[in-house]
Motif scaffolding. Structure first.
Motif, PDB file in Angstrom:
ATOM      1  N   ALA A 402       0.816  -1.212   0.000  1.00 29.30           N
ATOM      2  CA  ALA A 402       0.000   0.000   0.000  1.00 29.30           C
ATOM      3  C   ALA A 402       0.848   1.260   0.000  1.00 29.30           C
ATOM      4  CB  ALA A 402      -0.932   0.000   1.217  1.00 29.30           C
ATOM      5  N   THR A 403       2.063   1.192   0.594  1.00 31.60           N
ATOM      6  CA  THR A 403       2.916   2.389   0.641  1.00 31.60           C
ATOM      7  C   THR A 403       3.363   2.832  -0.745  1.00 31.60           C
ATOM      8  OG1 THR A 403       4.952   1.075   0.904  1.00 31.60           O
ATOM      9  CG2 THR A 403       3.772   1.727   2.910  1.00 31.60           C
ATOM     10  N   ARG A 404       3.276   1.950  -1.737  1.00 29.52           N
ATOM     11  CA  ARG A 404       3.722   2.297  -3.092  1.00 29.52           C
ATOM     12  C   ARG A 404       2.668   3.080  -3.868  1.00 29.52           C
ATOM     13  NH1 ARG A 404       4.813  -3.594  -3.327  1.00 29.52           N
ATOM     14  NH2 ARG A 404       6.810  -3.953  -2.274  1.00 29.52           N
ATOM     15  N   ARG A 405       1.418   3.112  -3.351  1.00 30.34           N
ATOM     16  CA  ARG A 405       0.358   3.765  -4.117  1.00 30.34           C
ATOM     17  C   ARG A 405      -0.448   4.810  -3.338  1.00 30.34           C
ATOM     18  NH1 ARG A 405      -4.159   0.630  -2.686  1.00 30.34           N
ATOM     19  NH2 ARG A 405      -3.593  -1.402  -1.780  1.00 30.34           N
ATOM     20  N   MET A 406      -0.202   4.950  -2.006  1.00 29.72           N
ATOM     21  CA  MET A 406      -0.942   5.952  -1.232  1.00 29.72           C
ATOM     22  C   MET A 406      -0.174   6.278   0.050  1.00 29.72           C
ATOM     23  SD  MET A 406      -4.028   3.768   0.600  1.00 29.72           S
ATOM     24  CE  MET A 406      -4.562   2.925  -0.892  1.00 29.72           C
ATOM     25  N   PRO A 407      -0.464   7.428   0.681  1.00 32.37           N
ATOM     26  CA  PRO A 407       0.133   7.714   1.989  1.00 32.37           C
ATOM     27  C   PRO A 407      -0.310   6.689   3.028  1.00 32.37           C
ATOM     28  CG  PRO A 407      -0.848   9.693   1.032  1.00 32.37           C
ATOM     29  CD  PRO A 407      -1.298   8.544   0.193  1.00 32.37           C
ATOM     30  N   PRO A 414       2.281   8.179  22.537  1.00 29.18           N
ATOM     31  CA  PRO A 414       3.627   8.731  22.783  1.00 29.18           C
ATOM     32  C   PRO A 414       4.492   7.742  23.540  1.00 29.18           C
ATOM     33  CG  PRO A 414       1.951  10.379  23.250  1.00 29.18           C
ATOM     34  CD  PRO A 414       1.218   9.094  22.985  1.00 29.18           C
ATOM     35  N   GLY A 415       5.685   7.518  23.053  1.00 30.64           N
ATOM     36  CA  GLY A 415       6.584   6.561  23.677  1.00 30.64           C
ATOM     37  C   GLY A 415       6.420   5.160  23.150  1.00 30.64           C
ATOM     38  N   GLY A 416       5.389   4.924  22.356  1.00 30.76           N
ATOM     39  CA  GLY A 416       5.174   3.598  21.793  1.00 30.76           C
ATOM     40  C   GLY A 416       6.132   3.304  20.655  1.00 30.76           C
ATOM     41  N   ARG A 417       6.360   2.040  20.436  1.00 35.07           N
ATOM     42  CA  ARG A 417       7.257   1.631  19.357  1.00 35.07           C
ATOM     43  C   ARG A 417       6.465   1.374  18.082  1.00 35.07           C
ATOM     44  NH1 ARG A 417      11.356  -2.804  22.163  1.00 35.07           N
ATOM     45  NH2 ARG A 417      12.286  -1.374  23.720  1.00 35.07           N
ATOM     46  N   PRO A 418       7.059   1.689  16.944  1.00 38.51           N
ATOM     47  CA  PRO A 418       6.370   1.387  15.692  1.00 38.51           C
ATOM     48  C   PRO A 418       6.395  -0.112  15.425  1.00 38.51           C
ATOM     49  CG  PRO A 418       8.578   2.176  15.239  1.00 38.51           C
ATOM     50  CD  PRO A 418       8.365   2.314  16.721  1.00 38.51           C
ATOM     51  N   PRO A 419       5.493  -0.628  14.610  1.00 37.71           N
ATOM     52  CA  PRO A 419       5.558  -2.042  14.231  1.00 37.71           C
ATOM     53  C   PRO A 419       6.836  -2.300  13.439  1.00 37.71           C
ATOM     54  CG  PRO A 419       3.910  -0.872  12.934  1.00 37.71           C
ATOM     55  CD  PRO A 419       4.350   0.062  14.010  1.00 37.71           C
ATOM     56  N   PRO A 420       7.276  -3.557  13.364  1.00 36.46           N
ATOM     57  CA  PRO A 420       8.558  -3.857  12.695  1.00 36.46           C
ATOM     58  C   PRO A 420       8.662  -3.285  11.292  1.00 36.46           C
ATOM     59  CG  PRO A 420       7.744  -5.790  13.844  1.00 36.46           C
ATOM     60  CD  PRO A 420       6.661  -4.766  13.938  1.00 36.46           C
ATOM     61  N   TYR A 421       7.581  -3.317  10.522  1.00 36.26           N
ATOM     62  CA  TYR A 421       7.666  -2.843   9.141  1.00 36.26           C
ATOM     63  C   TYR A 421       7.738  -1.321   9.050  1.00 36.26           C
ATOM     64  CZ  TYR A 421       2.637  -2.364  10.014  1.00 36.26           C
ATOM     65  OH  TYR A 421       1.417  -2.047  10.554  1.00 36.26           O
ATOM     66  N   ALA A 422       7.530  -0.607  10.166  1.00 33.18           N
ATOM     67  CA  ALA A 422       7.521   0.856  10.137  1.00 33.18           C
ATOM     68  C   ALA A 422       8.698   1.477  10.874  1.00 33.18           C
ATOM     69  CB  ALA A 422       6.205   1.362  10.738  1.00 33.18           C
ATOM     70  N   ARG A 423       9.710   0.688  11.200  1.00 32.49           N
ATOM     71  CA  ARG A 423      10.824   1.218  11.992  1.00 32.49           C
ATOM     72  C   ARG A 423      11.646   2.258  11.251  1.00 32.49           C
ATOM     73  NH1 ARG A 423      12.593  -4.598  14.686  1.00 32.49           N
ATOM     74  NH2 ARG A 423      10.914  -4.625  16.266  1.00 32.49           N
ATOM     75  N   THR A 424      11.624   2.231   9.930  1.00 27.21           N
ATOM     76  CA  THR A 424      12.374   3.228   9.155  1.00 27.21           C
ATOM     77  C   THR A 424      11.494   4.384   8.696  1.00 27.21           C
ATOM     78  OG1 THR A 424      11.979   2.005   7.101  1.00 27.21           O
ATOM     79  CG2 THR A 424      13.970   1.456   8.348  1.00 27.21           C
ATOM     80  N   VAL A 430       1.331  13.977  16.187  1.00 27.28           N
ATOM     81  CA  VAL A 430       0.027  14.390  15.655  1.00 27.28           C
ATOM     82  C   VAL A 430      -0.993  14.424  16.798  1.00 27.28           C
ATOM     83  CG1 VAL A 430       0.296  13.728  13.233  1.00 27.28           C
ATOM     84  CG2 VAL A 430      -0.327  11.991  14.898  1.00 27.28           C
ATOM     85  N   ALA A 431      -1.175  15.578  17.385  1.00 25.82           N
ATOM     86  CA  ALA A 431      -2.234  15.808  18.376  1.00 25.82           C
ATOM     87  C   ALA A 431      -2.215  14.786  19.490  1.00 25.82           C
ATOM     88  CB  ALA A 431      -3.606  15.822  17.700  1.00 25.82           C
ATOM     89  N   GLY A 432      -1.072  14.663  20.195  1.00 27.96           N
ATOM     90  CA  GLY A 432      -0.977  13.765  21.329  1.00 27.96           C
ATOM     91  C   GLY A 432      -0.633  12.339  20.983  1.00 27.96           C
ATOM     92  N   MET A 433      -0.449  12.016  19.707  1.00 26.85           N
ATOM     93  CA  MET A 433      -0.059  10.691  19.278  1.00 26.85           C
ATOM     94  C   MET A 433       1.166  10.811  18.388  1.00 26.85           C
ATOM     95  SD  MET A 433      -3.693   8.816  18.439  1.00 26.85           S
ATOM     96  CE  MET A 433      -2.942   7.166  18.486  1.00 26.85           C
ATOM     97  N   TYR A 434       1.692   9.670  17.991  1.00 29.10           N
ATOM     98  CA  TYR A 434       2.779   9.647  17.011  1.00 29.10           C
ATOM     99  C   TYR A 434       2.310   8.880  15.777  1.00 29.10           C
ATOM    100  CZ  TYR A 434       6.798  11.870  19.129  1.00 29.10           C
ATOM    101  OH  TYR A 434       7.668  12.812  19.628  1.00 29.10           O
ATOM    102  N   ALA A 435       2.589   9.455  14.616  1.00 27.45           N
ATOM    103  CA  ALA A 435       2.306   8.798  13.346  1.00 27.45           C
ATOM    104  C   ALA A 435       3.640   8.512  12.662  1.00 27.45           C
ATOM    105  CB  ALA A 435       1.435   9.664  12.470  1.00 27.45           C
ATOM    106  N   PHE A 436       3.884   7.247  12.388  1.00 28.77           N
ATOM    107  CA  PHE A 436       5.063   6.866  11.624  1.00 28.77           C
ATOM    108  C   PHE A 436       4.635   6.801  10.168  1.00 28.77           C
ATOM    109  CE2 PHE A 436       5.681   5.424  15.907  1.00 28.77           C
ATOM    110  CZ  PHE A 436       7.004   5.735  16.183  1.00 28.77           C
ATOM    111  N   VAL A 437       5.106   7.779   9.387  1.00 25.69           N
ATOM    112  CA  VAL A 437       4.618   7.975   8.030  1.00 25.69           C
ATOM    113  C   VAL A 437       5.563   7.308   7.043  1.00 25.69           C
ATOM    114  CG1 VAL A 437       3.914   9.671   6.303  1.00 25.69           C
ATOM    115  CG2 VAL A 437       3.577  10.161   8.728  1.00 25.69           C
ATOM    116  N   ALA A 438       5.003   6.474   6.185  1.00 22.58           N
ATOM    117  CA  ALA A 438       5.819   5.759   5.193  1.00 22.58           C
ATOM    118  C   ALA A 438       6.369   6.752   4.170  1.00 22.58           C
ATOM    119  CB  ALA A 438       4.990   4.706   4.499  1.00 22.58           C
ATOM    120  N   PRO A 439       7.624   6.547   3.728  1.00 20.13           N
ATOM    121  CA  PRO A 439       8.173   7.423   2.707  1.00 20.13           C
ATOM    122  C   PRO A 439       7.477   7.205   1.364  1.00 20.13           C
ATOM    123  CG  PRO A 439       9.664   5.612   3.174  1.00 20.13           C
ATOM    124  CD  PRO A 439       8.571   5.517   4.173  1.00 20.13           C
TER     125      PRO A 439
END
Length: 439
Positions: A402-407, A414-424, A430-439
């Motif tokens: 999905a990262t190849r065709r859409m955001p 806060p303080g939570g770890r991203p899932p393994p596929y989102a570590r990079t 974002v308003a009290g949370m963290y969003a790990f955004v795919a490149p």
């Protein structure tokens, strides 16, 4: 107030403004079809709430009409007022949730059953009985089965096959889509029931009465359900309910018409079994069918208290009952206000997070996964997906594709770890949370 998590799931199935959220095993499509006349063309929450408020009022009125001839009109009016002024009824009546409609269907079904039992010639009563059971099954099939068990037992004992065929047909008609979907998407009816039980934490002997009491202070969901009990003032009506229902049963026995009171009491008991004795968490809405069915005997008991005493004592009893009802109403509205404030704040947080995601480039068409992805995705106009948990509906590879065709963004506290596929992926607050955004 904004739409809640469960409302998002139901509304998104028919909404033209947001992709459909994952539809888990316990859910049925009744609510989605109920809201379709509005949600299919409008994204206005206010319009949807107004539509559901008017519809829920009409539903309660029709359910009470099903009891005509069994109790005096003043008793039925009092029963409707008692049920309609509970905070949980006022809170969920205008919401896109199934429990209120199970309650209305149960109330109508028992009244029509009693009338059809007494009048063999009026076939319209049997049709109405079957439709009421179908409404329950349309919303929550398992709740419908539990609720009609006493009605089926009475019909079998009396050998009234019409009274047996009507609820059976209603159950089949209302649950048909749910059963077909079980075979199409879950591997069969047994597998869907097992998956639904797993999502609910497993069904078995588990006394959840204290959990229900803890939720009576306005919590929409108590899972896990810890902490102290609400104050005695908040809980007093809950303990008075079975006492007044027992008085209503005694009044019915005294007047030699016990079935009209004992049958709704029996249906209320079976409707409450799964939520009081079989699950490990609580939500006040689960017991709405119980409250609706108990409203009739309780109203009959109060009517007896207001009219039975000698004329000299009648002003005293009328005053005491009136003061008790006024205090009860004040407590209900105080709890309702807290529930609405708490819920509105939570839903505004979701809206703020959605707006913040738009600012960092996560705009439709987009995909969200992770913490609270389902409601936030609806507010943001994104699709939602999860790799693990009760709402798992995608694989890690599916997210990466999905990262190849859409955001795409993975949400965490806060303080939570991203899932393994989102570590990079890029972390963005974002308003009290963290969003790990795919490149």
């Amino acid at each position: 107030m904004g739409l809640g998590w469960d409302e998002v799931v139901y509304v998104s199935q028919v909404s033209a403004h947001s992709p459909a959220a994952f539809f888990s095993a316990p859910r049925a499509r009744g609510v989605s079809l109920l809201v379709a006349p509005v949600a299919s063309w409008s994204s206005s929450t206010g319009l949807l709430r107004t539509y559901l408020a008017l519809l829920s009022g009409l539903g309660l009125f029709l359910a009470l009409r099903a009891w005509r001839g069994l109790f005096p009109p003043r008793t039925l009016a009092l029963a409707g007022a008692l049920f309609a002024t509970l905070w949980v009824t006022l809170f969920y009546g205008p919401q896109a949730m199934p429990n209120y409609w199970v309650a209305v269907g149960a109330l109508a079904a028992v009244g029509l059953f009693l009338r059809a039992r007494a009048d063999r010639r009026d076939r319209r009563l049997l049709w109405g009985f079957g439709v009421s059971v179908a409404l329950m099954a349309w919303m929550r099939p398992t709740d419908a089965v539990w609720t009609v068990l006493p009605l089926l037992a009475v019909a079998v004992r009396a050998r009234r096959w019409g009274l047996l065929a009507a609820p059976a047909a209603g159950l089949v008609a209302g649950a048909a889509e749910w059963v077909v979907e079980a075979y199409a998407g879950f591997g069969g009816l047994g597998e869907r029931l097992a998956e639904a039980a797993r999502i609910q934490g497993g069904l078995g002997w588990n006394i959840a009465v204290l959990d229900q009491l803890r939720s009576m202070d306005g919590r929409a969901l108590c899972r896990p359900c810890g902490g102290p009990l609400p104050s005695t003032v908040v809980l007093l009506w809950w303990f008075a309910l079975p006492l007044l229902a027992a008085l209503g049963a005694a009044v019915a026995v005294r007047t030699r018409r016990p079935a009209r009171t004992l049958l709704p009491l029996a249906c209320a008991a079976t409707a409450g079994i799964p939520y009081l004795l079989m699950i490990g968490y609580a939500a006040p809405r689960f017991l709405l069918p119980v409250y609706a069915l108990l409203a009739i005997p309780v109203a009959d008991a109060l009517a007896f208290l207001l009219t039975a005493p000698a004329r000299a004592w009648r002003p005293v009893t009328v005053t005491l009952v009136s003061l008790g009802l006024a205090a009860h109403l004040a407590v209900q509205y105080a709890v309702l206000e807290r529930a609405v404030d708490r819920t509105t704040a939570a839903h505004r947080d979701w809206a703020r997070t959605a707006a913040a995601l738009h600012r960092v480039g996560v705009r439709p068409p987009c995909l969200l996964t992770g913490e609270e992805a389902i409601p936030i995705a609806f507010y943001a106009g994104c699709s939602s997906a999860n790799v693990t948990g009760h709402n798992a509906n995608i694989t890690r590879e599916g997210v990466e594709r999905a990262t190849r065709r859409m955001p795409v963004a993975a949400l965490s506290e806060p303080g939570g770890r991203p899932p393994p596929y989102a570590r990079t992926w890029r972390p963005r607050p974002v308003a009290g949370m963290y969003a790990f955004v795919a490149p």
